[in-house]
Design a protein around this motif. Structure first.
Motif, short mmCIF file in Angstrom:
data_model
loop_
_atom_site.label_atom_id
_atom_site.label_comp_id
_atom_site.label_asym_id
_atom_site.label_seq_id
_atom_site.Cartn_x
_atom_site.Cartn_y
_atom_site.Cartn_z
N ALA A 29 0.84 -1.21 0.00
CA ALA A 29 0.00 0.00 0.00
C ALA A 29 0.87 1.25 0.00
N ILE A 30 1.94 1.25 0.77
CA ILE A 30 2.85 2.39 0.81
C ILE A 30 3.51 2.57 -0.55
N LEU A 31 3.97 1.48 -1.14
CA LEU A 31 4.60 1.57 -2.45
C LEU A 31 3.62 2.02 -3.52
N ARG A 32 2.38 1.56 -3.47
CA ARG A 32 1.36 1.97 -4.44
C ARG A 32 1.13 3.47 -4.33
N ASP A 36 1.73 6.13 -7.29
CA ASP A 36 0.66 7.05 -7.71
C ASP A 36 1.13 8.50 -7.67
N LYS A 37 1.88 8.87 -6.64
CA LYS A 37 2.40 10.24 -6.54
C LYS A 37 3.37 10.52 -7.69
N SER A 38 4.25 9.58 -7.96
CA SER A 38 5.22 9.75 -9.06
C SER A 38 4.51 9.85 -10.40
N ASP A 39 3.47 9.06 -10.58
CA ASP A 39 2.70 9.10 -11.82
C ASP A 39 2.02 10.44 -12.00
#
Length: 113
Positions: A29-32, A36-39
């Motif tokens: 969840a943290i990695l997702r 998402d932020k990077s995207d």
């Protein structure tokens, strides 16, 4: 594949496996969220480039002709799926130029065919 110590009771093993699943889910969840932020950031940068390019191309058609020479081959490579072998340009890099090229061709800012 089970990497638990053989001397664990079935209850302890089940509890430990449950804890590992929970920890993995939390990490995922943290990695997702970071992905998402990077995207979103990358999408914002793409929009800035698109907006700036639109202004430049409207002011000076020579820019469109010059960029089309580099962007058209990138667009065609992407559309053919040319990413093969070492040293090949990644598809995601080709895709960004293809999107901008096709967009500006459709607006008449770059030569097409």
């Amino acid at each position: 594949m089970n990497h638990l110590p053989a001397d664990l009771s079935p209850e302890a093993a089940a509890w430990l496996q449950t804890q590992m699943v929970i920890a993995n889910a939390q990490t995922a969840a943290i990695l997702r969220e970071e992905i998402d932020k990077s995207d979103e950031w990358a999408t914002g940068v793409f929009c800035v480039v698109r907006d700036l390019m639109g202004e430049l191309l409207a002011d000076d058609p020579r820019v469109g002709r010059a960029l089309a020479k580099a962007w058209k081959p990138a667009a065609l490579s992407y559309e053919r799926g040319d990413e093969v072998g070492p040293g090949a340009e990644p598809m995601l890099r080709l895709e960004a130029r293809r999107m901008l090229y096709r967009f500006f061709v459709s607006l008449g800012f770059m030569p097409g065919q």
